[in-house]
Design an enzyme around this catalytic site. Structure first.
Site, mmCIF file in Angstrom:
data_model
loop_
_atom_site.group_PDB
_atom_site.id
_atom_site.type_symbol
_atom_site.label_atom_id
_atom_site.label_comp_id
_atom_site.label_asym_id
_atom_site.label_seq_id
_atom_site.Cartn_x
_atom_site.Cartn_y
_atom_site.Cartn_z
ATOM 1 N N ARG A 59 0.835 -1.208 0.000
ATOM 2 C CA ARG A 59 0.000 0.000 0.000
ATOM 3 C C ARG A 59 0.869 1.257 0.000
ATOM 4 O O ARG A 59 0.456 2.320 -0.466
ATOM 5 C CB ARG A 59 -0.961 0.018 1.204
ATOM 6 C CG ARG A 59 -1.786 1.304 1.276
ATOM 7 C CD ARG A 59 -3.032 1.184 2.160
ATOM 8 N NE ARG A 59 -2.784 0.633 3.460
ATOM 9 C CZ ARG A 59 -2.211 1.294 4.485
ATOM 10 N NH1 ARG A 59 -1.830 2.549 4.335
ATOM 11 N NH2 ARG A 59 -2.021 0.699 5.638
ATOM 12 N N TYR A 112 -15.119 14.856 -17.568
ATOM 13 C CA TYR A 112 -15.594 13.482 -17.389
ATOM 14 C C TYR A 112 -16.687 13.453 -16.312
ATOM 15 O O TYR A 112 -16.566 14.100 -15.269
ATOM 16 C CB TYR A 112 -14.387 12.610 -17.005
ATOM 17 C CG TYR A 112 -14.772 11.239 -16.542
ATOM 18 C CD1 TYR A 112 -15.462 10.369 -17.381
ATOM 19 C CD2 TYR A 112 -14.467 10.805 -15.261
ATOM 20 C CE1 TYR A 112 -15.835 9.117 -16.951
ATOM 21 C CE2 TYR A 112 -14.828 9.542 -14.824
ATOM 22 C CZ TYR A 112 -15.517 8.711 -15.670
ATOM 23 O OH TYR A 112 -15.895 7.463 -15.248
ATOM 24 N N ASP A 184 -6.072 17.334 -16.400
ATOM 25 C CA ASP A 184 -6.304 15.927 -16.725
ATOM 26 C C ASP A 184 -5.828 15.731 -18.163
ATOM 27 O O ASP A 184 -6.446 16.234 -19.107
ATOM 28 C CB ASP A 184 -7.803 15.616 -16.582
ATOM 29 C CG ASP A 184 -8.124 14.154 -16.876
ATOM 30 O OD1 ASP A 184 -7.366 13.518 -17.630
ATOM 31 O OD2 ASP A 184 -9.148 13.664 -16.364
ATOM 32 N N LYS A 209 -6.790 4.333 -19.650
ATOM 33 C CA LYS A 209 -7.002 4.673 -21.058
ATOM 34 C C LYS A 209 -5.713 4.464 -21.852
ATOM 35 O O LYS A 209 -5.209 3.370 -21.897
ATOM 36 C CB LYS A 209 -7.540 6.108 -21.149
ATOM 37 C CG LYS A 209 -8.726 6.381 -20.209
ATOM 38 C CD LYS A 209 -9.913 5.527 -20.562
ATOM 39 C CE LYS A 209 -11.180 5.765 -19.771
ATOM 40 N NZ LYS A 209 -11.152 6.065 -18.390
HETATM 41 C C1 LIG Z 1 -10.819 12.236 -18.936
HETATM 42 C C2 LIG Z 1 -11.012 11.236 -17.842
HETATM 43 N N1 LIG Z 1 -10.505 11.467 -16.626
HETATM 44 C C3 LIG Z 1 -10.657 10.589 -15.602
HETATM 45 C C4 LIG Z 1 -11.385 9.418 -15.771
HETATM 46 C C5 LIG Z 1 -11.550 8.460 -14.623
HETATM 47 O O1 LIG Z 1 -10.680 7.369 -14.813
HETATM 48 P P1 LIG Z 1 -10.930 5.898 -14.220
HETATM 49 O O2 LIG Z 1 -12.107 5.324 -14.904
HETATM 50 O O3 LIG Z 1 -9.637 5.191 -14.486
HETATM 51 O O4 LIG Z 1 -11.186 6.065 -12.741
HETATM 52 C C6 LIG Z 1 -11.932 9.132 -17.036
HETATM 53 C C7 LIG Z 1 -12.690 7.884 -17.252
HETATM 54 O O5 LIG Z 1 -13.300 7.689 -18.275
HETATM 55 C C8 LIG Z 1 -11.745 10.067 -18.093
HETATM 56 O O6 LIG Z 1 -12.256 9.858 -19.319
#
Ligand SMILES: Cc1ncc(COP(=O)(O)O)c(C=O)c1O
Length: 391
Positions: A59, A112, A184, A209
């Protein structure tokens, strides 16, 4: 490793790893263990006193995390990086390291859906308030900043309407008021865009992703200064949302081909966008690589490639969308993006379903919108499939 390595693909393959000194294994072993033994009690004390590097408990860290963290830090041009259990854990950890009760955030309106839920529904319970605004116009930011604003949070390109925010302009305004900028960078990846070089303070990723790229891992990453990553590690360890060894190993493996995959996805994204822009059934194509994108010039300035995600507004209402989505054969009807296989989804039906209508409207998320995330298949096959589905 290797300050001498300069090329992106060389870094992706070699950074953070070398053949195993014990066995010669060319790929890193998977350290599938919860705990690590010390040879003596004194050496454990030295580790605890930070006089000796090492690992004590997964962890708190694991050699497989270290490999992926080294690659991501180098790619983003960051001092350090931290792997966590998901992209959402990365967003939450970074924001909890930056803000506390009484603080204020400003976020790009088009983000998102899960991140929206965190900012809109959960953080207010802990005294952190978010203002959502259209950050396509950086000039509007100055008036929205408050004395208690700690972070400007943005996605660029945004999910799902591929709107851009001018990272350098936003960072300049935010920094003049002592506010941190967190980007992000999931959609662009460090192959196409390096927010830290443009002035952002920290980057987060859904490693699920492009970074992993094979639809078989949920992971997240944060990259930034050593000081910020230390603060994030402290939060992550206390929350317990750390990654596991096998997923970190898979992600480290996926990262080796990031440059090749994203290069192909940039080509496929452009080809599919150009094809759909000519199709009578398509009202609008949203893709930063098209000259018709209202921020195409910013995209050219800020990005090296335009990525594998595009959205289209279709003619013909819900019936036409259902027919189109039901007829595609190569594209999986699935949420997520950034993987080797192509995926397609209607945002209002899934990812953005729980975003309230007024925020959907602010983000341009309409019912006729379909998001397409191209994989690494051949562009001709993707286009043929879209053609038969739209016919
Ligand atoms: C742009 C973006 N940021 C963050 C996330 C969250 O990621 P996770 O699904 O790995 O928690 C996503 C998920 O689709 C996303 O498209």
């Amino acid at each position: 490793m290797a300050e001498t390595l300069k090329g992106l693909n060389s870094l992706l393959v070699h950074e953070g790893e070398a053949p195993d000194p014990v066995t010669g294994s060319v790929t890193p072993p998977i350290y599938q263990t919860s705990t690590f033994a010390f040879p003596t009690n004194e050496s454990m004390a030295d580790f605890m006193n930070e006089q000796k590097a090492g690992y004590i408990y997964t962890r708190l860290g694991n050699p497989n995390f270290t490999v992926a963290e080294a690659k991501i830090a180098r790619l983003e041009g960051a001092e350090n990086a931290l792997m966590v259990s998901s992209g959402m854990a990365a967003v939450a950890t970074a924001l909890m390291a930056s803000c506390g009760s009484g603080d204020h955030l400003i976020a790009h309106a088009d983000i998102y859906g899960g991140t929206f839920g965190l900012l809109h529904d959960l953080l207010p319970r802990f005294g952190v308030e978010t203002s959502f605004m259209d950050l396509r116009d950086p000039a509007a930011l100055g008036a929205a900043l408050r004395p208690e604003t700690k972070v400007v949070y943005l996605e660029t390109p945004s999910n799902p309407t591929l709107r851009l925010a001018d990272i350098a302009a936003i960072a300049e305004i935010a920094h003049s008021r002592g506010v941190q900028v967190i980007v992000d960078n999931t959609f662009a990846t460090p192959v196409n865009q390096q927010p830290l070089a443009l002035g952002a303070d920290a980057v987060i990723h859904s490693g699920t992703k492009y970074l992993n790229g094979h639809s078989d891992v949920i992971a997240g990453a944060i990259a930034g200064t050593a000081e910020f990553i230390l603060a994030c590690s402290d939060v992550a360890r206390k929350l317990g949302g750390t990654l596991n060894a096998f997923d970190a190993w898979l992600l480290g493996r996926g990262l080796k081909t990031l440059g090749l995959r994203v290069g192909k996805q940039n080509e496929n994204g452009q080809a599919v966008a150009e094809y759909l822009a000519t199709h009578a059934a398509v009202r609008e194509v949203l893709y930063p690589g098209l000259p018709s994108h209202p921020q195409h010039l910013l995209a050219k300035r800020q990005m090296k490639g335009y990525g594998g995600v595009l959205s289209v507004r279709l003619q013909g209402g819900q019936e036409a969308i259902d027919r189109f989505l039901d007829r595609v054969q190569l594209f999986a009807r699935a949420v997520s993006l950034g993987s080797v296989e192509s995926l397609i989804t209607q945002p209002v039906a899934a990812v953005h379903r729980f975003v309230p209508p007024e925020f959907q409207a602010m983000g341009g998320i309409t019912t006729d919108l379909v998001r397409i995330a191209v994989g690494i298949e051949d562009a001709d096959d993707l286009i043929r499939d879209l053609e038969q589905a739209l016919a």
